[in-house]
Design an enzyme around this catalytic site. Structure first.
Site, PDB file in Angstrom:
ATOM      1  N   ASP A  91      -1.324  -4.501  -4.527  1.00  0.00           N
ATOM      2  CA  ASP A  91      -0.458  -4.406  -3.360  1.00  0.00           C
ATOM      3  C   ASP A  91      -1.297  -4.091  -2.127  1.00  0.00           C
ATOM      4  OD1 ASP A  91       1.937  -4.586  -2.042  1.00  0.00           O
ATOM      5  OD2 ASP A  91       2.547  -2.522  -2.460  1.00  0.00           O
ATOM      6  N   TYR A 118      -1.604  -3.822   2.288  1.00  0.00           N
ATOM      7  CA  TYR A 118      -1.002  -2.945   3.313  1.00  0.00           C
ATOM      8  C   TYR A 118      -1.160  -3.642   4.655  1.00  0.00           C
ATOM      9  CZ  TYR A 118       0.046   1.880   4.991  1.00  0.00           C
ATOM     10  OH  TYR A 118       0.610   3.016   5.527  1.00  0.00           O
ATOM     11  N   HIS A 152       4.301  -1.234  10.044  1.00  0.00           N
ATOM     12  CA  HIS A 152       4.635  -0.281   8.983  1.00  0.00           C
ATOM     13  C   HIS A 152       3.517   0.761   8.851  1.00  0.00           C
ATOM     14  CE1 HIS A 152       5.992   1.248   5.086  1.00  0.00           C
ATOM     15  NE2 HIS A 152       4.764   1.051   4.633  1.00  0.00           N
ATOM     16  N   ARG A 201       0.206  11.428   9.488  1.00  0.00           N
ATOM     17  CA  ARG A 201      -0.969  11.894  10.248  1.00  0.00           C
ATOM     18  C   ARG A 201      -0.749  11.610  11.725  1.00  0.00           C
ATOM     19  NH1 ARG A 201      -2.752   8.708   6.261  1.00  0.00           N
ATOM     20  NH2 ARG A 201      -2.751   7.023   7.763  1.00  0.00           N
ATOM     21  N   GLU A 228      10.693  -1.324  -0.165  1.00  0.00           N
ATOM     22  CA  GLU A 228       9.688  -1.855   0.763  1.00  0.00           C
ATOM     23  C   GLU A 228       9.813  -3.367   0.784  1.00  0.00           C
ATOM     24  OE1 GLU A 228       5.745  -0.326  -0.131  1.00  0.00           O
ATOM     25  OE2 GLU A 228       6.152   1.447   1.114  1.00  0.00           O
ATOM     26  N   GLU A 272       8.570  -6.813   1.163  1.00  0.00           N
ATOM     27  CA  GLU A 272       7.255  -7.460   1.084  1.00  0.00           C
ATOM     28  C   GLU A 272       7.417  -8.897   0.617  1.00  0.00           C
ATOM     29  OE1 GLU A 272       4.109  -5.369  -0.903  1.00  0.00           O
ATOM     30  OE2 GLU A 272       5.018  -3.404  -0.606  1.00  0.00           O
ATOM     31  N   ASP A 295       8.895  -3.470  -3.333  1.00  0.00           N
ATOM     32  CA  ASP A 295       8.043  -2.429  -3.909  1.00  0.00           C
ATOM     33  C   ASP A 295       8.799  -1.102  -3.788  1.00  0.00           C
ATOM     34  OD1 ASP A 295       5.932  -0.901  -4.813  1.00  0.00           O
ATOM     35  OD2 ASP A 295       4.910  -0.869  -2.872  1.00  0.00           O
ATOM     36  N   ARG A 344       9.342   8.368  -2.134  1.00  0.00           N
ATOM     37  CA  ARG A 344       8.541   8.938  -1.049  1.00  0.00           C
ATOM     38  C   ARG A 344       8.120  10.381  -1.300  1.00  0.00           C
ATOM     39  NH1 ARG A 344       6.818   4.329   0.966  1.00  0.00           N
ATOM     40  NH2 ARG A 344       8.478   3.049   1.828  1.00  0.00           N
ATOM     41  N   GLN A 391       5.334  10.228  -3.733  1.00  0.00           N
ATOM     42  CA  GLN A 391       4.183   9.643  -3.024  1.00  0.00           C
ATOM     43  C   GLN A 391       3.483  10.684  -2.143  1.00  0.00           C
ATOM     44  OE1 GLN A 391       5.326   6.252  -0.671  1.00  0.00           O
ATOM     45  NE2 GLN A 391       3.267   5.858   0.104  1.00  0.00           N
ATOM     46  N   TYR A 429      -0.427  11.201  -3.201  1.00  0.00           N
ATOM     47  CA  TYR A 429      -1.214  10.063  -2.704  1.00  0.00           C
ATOM     48  C   TYR A 429      -2.636  10.409  -2.278  1.00  0.00           C
ATOM     49  CZ  TYR A 429      -1.158  10.730   2.406  1.00  0.00           C
ATOM     50  OH  TYR A 429      -1.379  11.173   3.676  1.00  0.00           O
ATOM     51  N   LYS A 431       5.137   4.378  -7.190  1.00  0.00           N
ATOM     52  CA  LYS A 431       5.338   2.936  -7.031  1.00  0.00           C
ATOM     53  C   LYS A 431       5.463   2.204  -8.364  1.00  0.00           C
ATOM     54  CE  LYS A 431       4.087   2.873  -2.527  1.00  0.00           C
ATOM     55  NZ  LYS A 431       4.803   2.182  -1.455  1.00  0.00           N
ATOM     56  N   THR A 474       9.099  -2.902  -9.658  1.00  0.00           N
ATOM     57  CA  THR A 474       8.837  -3.787  -8.526  1.00  0.00           C
ATOM     58  C   THR A 474       9.614  -5.070  -8.794  1.00  0.00           C
ATOM     59  OG1 THR A 474       6.594  -2.884  -8.311  1.00  0.00           O
ATOM     60  CG2 THR A 474       7.053  -4.954  -7.163  1.00  0.00           C
ATOM     61  N   THR A 512       4.459  -3.665   3.193  1.00  0.00           N
ATOM     62  CA  THR A 512       5.747  -3.686   3.889  1.00  0.00           C
ATOM     63  C   THR A 512       5.642  -4.384   5.235  1.00  0.00           C
ATOM     64  OG1 THR A 512       6.201  -1.585   2.835  1.00  0.00           O
ATOM     65  CG2 THR A 512       7.648  -2.225   4.632  1.00  0.00           C
ATOM     66  N   GLU A 564      11.020   4.371   7.491  1.00  0.00           N
ATOM     67  CA  GLU A 564      10.881   4.103   8.924  1.00  0.00           C
ATOM     68  C   GLU A 564      12.234   4.137   9.629  1.00  0.00           C
ATOM     69  OE1 GLU A 564       7.910   0.603   9.367  1.00  0.00           O
ATOM     70  OE2 GLU A 564       8.499   0.740   7.272  1.00  0.00           O
TER      71      GLU A 564
HETATM   72 CA    CA Z   1       3.952  -1.479  -0.896  1.00  0.00          CA
END
Ligand code: CA
Length: 446
Positions: free
Chosen positions: A145, A147, A152, A161, A217, A219, A251, A255, A258, A262, A271, A275, A378, A392
């Site tokens: 997968d 990014y 996104h 962050r 997500e 995708e 996907d 959260r 995650q 992560y 994840k 899927t 995403t 989001e």
């Molecule tokens: Ca993804």
């Protein structure tokens, strides 16, 4: 790897906007599966124990290639291509490369066109799509997968962050992680809310239980064609010729799991529980009329040479509309249709092209194999309402979205069904669609 002089964006007789099929439902304007599309799926008649076979969508019907293979009128080369497909083995056909993919498309277009000499024989090989059940289109050995959705990545980065939403490597490397192939499932297969380890912001220790922040997500999934031998990276030209086609991909993401897991090595159990993929695999040839120039925003660095090519700059992007809808259990009980949550696009959401994903993936010598799956990441649009995830849309769970029936959502609740759709439109071309990808959240198995 097979290559020829045809480029991915070449148009031929199969794209002719005036072409009509003897299958009348394929000629209805606005449908997903006109004769200009011809996507492939692995299918059989619902409720039977038929061996899986590959079929081709045409209008609201499918041409069953196990039956169609027995018709007269195919050339010897076409019979070689049809043999694995009649046996339900798309991987073996993918391994034959781009020339086989283009040749089969020409043969199917000719066979299904109005006035075809094969009309009478192939009539009996049609099955209504409503009478079919689907499997994943092929055996997926590995799933990666990416990014590539920059909007996104930026908005999620801000949540995690605030001081540095996009890390410095983002403009140079197509970021990705290795996903889990075993829990890929075809559209319509539902799954239980996963359990996992999470830590609430104010808690000292983590706890284990059903995720409270389940998300989707939006995708696209890219299937690899013939692939590359171990130790031999794909050039950009090889990568462009090799990708087989696209499906919709959800996907599903937990959260809260995650956020806790992560760092430092990226997403894992947040994840890997499910899927979902749409059943119809739309080939890159069907998408040829919908290609766009690939450009970088003003001031951004250009890709390094191994991720750059004139063809990629000229037409590396694909113009697809992408839609997310939600039907809650209450909406279903009241007979309400799924409600649109967002409408965005592939080209405006993706920072890297499909060819760059394959070229990067193989650049260290890693061998991609027929049927490997690459998720785009995403695909959120530049506007807030074009976001491809609830993370989001709900601004990190802080601002619930309102539905027309008065319900609200920050994340998914049990009974929620998420439906993705995608389609392509362009001047002078017939609209085509990818069909839909749906899945429903079932209560956790506690
Ligand atoms: Ca993804």
């Amino acid at each position: 790897m097979s290559t020829d002089n045809t480029t991915a964006t070449s148009l031929d007789a199969t794209h002719d906007a005036t072409l009509r099929s003897w299958v009348s439902s394929a000629n209805v304007a606005g449908g997903d599966f006109p004769i200009q599309n011809l996507p492939l799926a692995r299918l059989r008649r619902r409720g039977t124990q038929q061996a899986w076979r590959i079929g081709v969508a045409i209008g609201d019907q499918a041409l069953d290639l196990a039956l169609a293979e027995q018709a007269r009128g195919w050339s010897s080369a076409e019979r070689v291509w049809l043999a694995p497909l009649a046996q339900g083995d798309l991987n073996r056909f993918m391994a034959m490369g781009a020339a086989a993919r283009r040749g089969l498309r020409l043969a199917l277009s000719r066979a299904l066109a109005a006035g075809s000499a094969q009309h009478a024989e192939l009539k009996g090989a049609l099955v209504a799509q409503a009478d079919l059940e689907f499997d994943l289109p092929c055996r997926v050995g590995d799933y990666t997968d990416f990014y590539t959705g920059i909007h996104h990545a930026t908005s999620v980065g801000k949540l995690f962050r605030p001081d540095q939403p996009l890390l410095p490597n983002y403009q140079w490397v197509p970021i990705g992680y290795h996903g889990r192939a075993s829990s890929l499932q075809v559209s319509g297969v539902d799954f239980a809310r996963p359990l996992g380890q999470t830590r609430a912001p104010d808690a000292v220790a983590p706890s284990f239980g059903p995720t409270q922040r389940l998300d989707y997500e939006l995708e696209l999934g890219v299937f690899v064609g013939a692939g590359n031998p171990d130790g031999r990276p794909m050039t950009m030209a090889q990568a462009e010729a090799d990708w087989f086609g696209l499906v919709l991909l959800n996907d599903w993401s937990a959260r809260d799991i995650q956020a806790w897991e992560y760092q430092p090595l990226g997403p894992f159990l947040s994840k890997s529980f499910a899927t979902s993929l749409s059943p119809w695999l739309v080939t890159q040839e069907a998408l040829a009329p919908f290609r766009l120039a690939y450009t970088r925003p003003e001031g951004d660095p250009q890709p390094l040479p191994h991720l750059d090519s004139p063809a990629n700059r000229r037409a590396g992007a694909v113009d697809l509309r992408l839609e997310v809808s939600l039907q809650t259990a209450a909406m279903r009980a009241a007979g309400l249709a799924p409600e649109r949550l967002s409408l965005g696009g592939f080209a405006e959401g993706a920072y890297w092209t499909i060819a760059q994903m394959l070229a990067h993936h193989s650049s260290n010598g890693c061998n991609l194999q027929p049927g490997d799956l690459l998720g785009t990441g995403t695909l959120s649009g530049p506007l807030h309402e074009q976001a491809g995830s609830l993370l989001e849309l709900s601004r990190g769970g802080k601002q619930a979205i309102s539905l027309a029936n008065g319900e609200t959502r920050t994340f998914l609740q049990d009974g929620d069904q998420v439906v993705f759709r995608a389609w392509a439109e362009a001047e002078g071309a017939v609209r085509i669609g990818l069909g839909s990808c749906s899945g429903t959240v079932l209560p956790a198995l506690t």
